[in-house]
Design an enzyme around this catalytic site. Structure first.
Site, PDB file in Angstrom:
ATOM      1  N   HIS A   1       3.072   1.884   2.348  1.00  0.00           N
ATOM      2  CA  HIS A   1       2.369   2.659   1.314  1.00  0.00           C
ATOM      3  C   HIS A   1       0.951   2.978   1.793  1.00  0.00           C
ATOM      4  O   HIS A   1       0.492   4.122   1.715  1.00  0.00           O
ATOM      5  CB  HIS A   1       2.345   1.845   0.013  1.00  0.00           C
ATOM      6  N   GLU A   2       0.244   1.948   2.301  1.00  0.00           N
ATOM      7  CA  GLU A   2      -1.138   2.147   2.747  1.00  0.00           C
ATOM      8  C   GLU A   2      -1.201   2.997   4.008  1.00  0.00           C
ATOM      9  O   GLU A   2      -2.090   3.846   4.145  1.00  0.00           O
ATOM     10  CB  GLU A   2      -1.845   0.801   2.964  1.00  0.00           C
TER      11      GLU A   2
ATOM     12  N   GLN B   1      -8.880   6.382   0.067  1.00  0.00           N
ATOM     13  CA  GLN B   1      -8.938   6.238  -1.387  1.00  0.00           C
ATOM     14  C   GLN B   1     -10.368   6.074  -1.893  1.00  0.00           C
ATOM     15  O   GLN B   1     -10.615   6.196  -3.085  1.00  0.00           O
ATOM     16  CB  GLN B   1      -8.081   5.066  -1.857  1.00  0.00           C
TER      17      GLN B   1
ATOM     18  N   HIS C   1      -1.212   6.551   3.202  1.00  0.00           N
ATOM     19  CA  HIS C   1      -2.528   7.061   2.793  1.00  0.00           C
ATOM     20  C   HIS C   1      -3.320   7.559   4.001  1.00  0.00           C
ATOM     21  O   HIS C   1      -4.049   8.541   3.910  1.00  0.00           O
ATOM     22  CB  HIS C   1      -3.339   5.992   2.067  1.00  0.00           C
TER      23      HIS C   1
ATOM     24  N   GLY D   1      -3.281  -3.369  -2.276  1.00  0.00           N
ATOM     25  CA  GLY D   1      -3.729  -2.671  -1.077  1.00  0.00           C
ATOM     26  C   GLY D   1      -4.680  -1.552  -1.436  1.00  0.00           C
ATOM     27  O   GLY D   1      -4.630  -1.011  -2.540  1.00  0.00           O
TER      28      GLY D   1
ATOM     29  N   CYS E   1      -0.149   3.225  -7.665  1.00  0.00           N
ATOM     30  CA  CYS E   1      -1.241   3.490  -6.731  1.00  0.00           C
ATOM     31  C   CYS E   1      -2.546   3.535  -7.515  1.00  0.00           C
ATOM     32  O   CYS E   1      -2.596   4.117  -8.604  1.00  0.00           O
ATOM     33  CB  CYS E   1      -0.990   4.820  -6.028  1.00  0.00           C
ATOM     34  N   LEU E   2      -3.589   2.948  -6.957  1.00  0.00           N
ATOM     35  CA  LEU E   2      -4.896   2.961  -7.615  1.00  0.00           C
ATOM     36  C   LEU E   2      -5.464   4.374  -7.734  1.00  0.00           C
ATOM     37  O   LEU E   2      -6.325   4.625  -8.573  1.00  0.00           O
ATOM     38  CB  LEU E   2      -5.879   2.055  -6.856  1.00  0.00           C
TER      39      LEU E   2
END
Length: 185
Positions: free
Chosen positions: A153-154, A65, A157, A60, A110-111
């Site tokens: 999770h997304e 991000q 963000h 994701g 997480c990226l």
């Protein structure tokens, strides 16, 4: 094409802001952002492409991000014996959820976070979501397991919340009441 250098990291202010609703019809740059987010998660899971472009694998990616304060994210989750769950969610919401919780036994990553953060991240085990696609068409889905965890999770963000905010600081692996552990493997 989004590369790792385009993904903002922990500490960047974009990751702590509540993202803005996206108006329809989509502006050309918003449509491109949607395509780019989905392209990143797909490419990052392709061994050849991830090696060639130095992409960290992810399932994701949210607009904040890449320093865009917009309520957009993309998910691409391979499912054994099925087509991948793959979509862009614009202005997404959870409209109902289970009382029961779940968490990834291996923890979340997480990226935008370049370190391992140990601990359980409590999430709803089952959710019903509502969002819009790039054509402005509303869709609903029921999600459970990894897709439900990734969606939450997304969505975090988009609200300026990082996954580690949910981890109990004093006892990161403490039992989560009424939760079913989820093992990715």
């Amino acid at each position: 094409m989004i590369l790792m250098k385009n993904i903002v990291r922990e500490g960047h202010p974009a990751l702590r802001k509540r993202a803005q609703e996206v108006p329809f019809p989509l502006a050309k740059e918003d449509r491109k952002l949607c395509d780019d987010l989905l392209e990143y998660v797909k490419n990052s899971q392709d061994i050849e492409l991830s090696e060639r472009y130095g992409l960290r694998p992810g399932i994701g990616l949210a607009a904040p991000q890449v320093d865009e304060s917009k309520r957009i994210f993309a998910l691409h989750i391979p499912e054994t014996g099925k087509d991948p769950l793959s979509f862009v969610a614009i202005n997404p919401k959870i409209i109902s959820h289970s009382v029961e919780k779940t968490y990834l036994t291996s923890g979340e990553g997480c990226l935008s976070v370049d370190r391992d953060v140990e601990g359980y991240v409590p999430r709803y085990a089952r959710i019903t979501i509502k969002a819009y696609d790039t054509d402005g068409k509303e869709f609903k889905k029921r999600l459970k397991g990894l897709p439900a965890i990734a969606f939450q999770h997304e969505l975090d963000h988009l609200n300026g919340i990082m996954f580690f905010d949910h981890i109990d600081k004093k006892s990161p692996f403490k039992d989560i009441p009424n939760a079913i552990p989820f093992d990715r493997d």
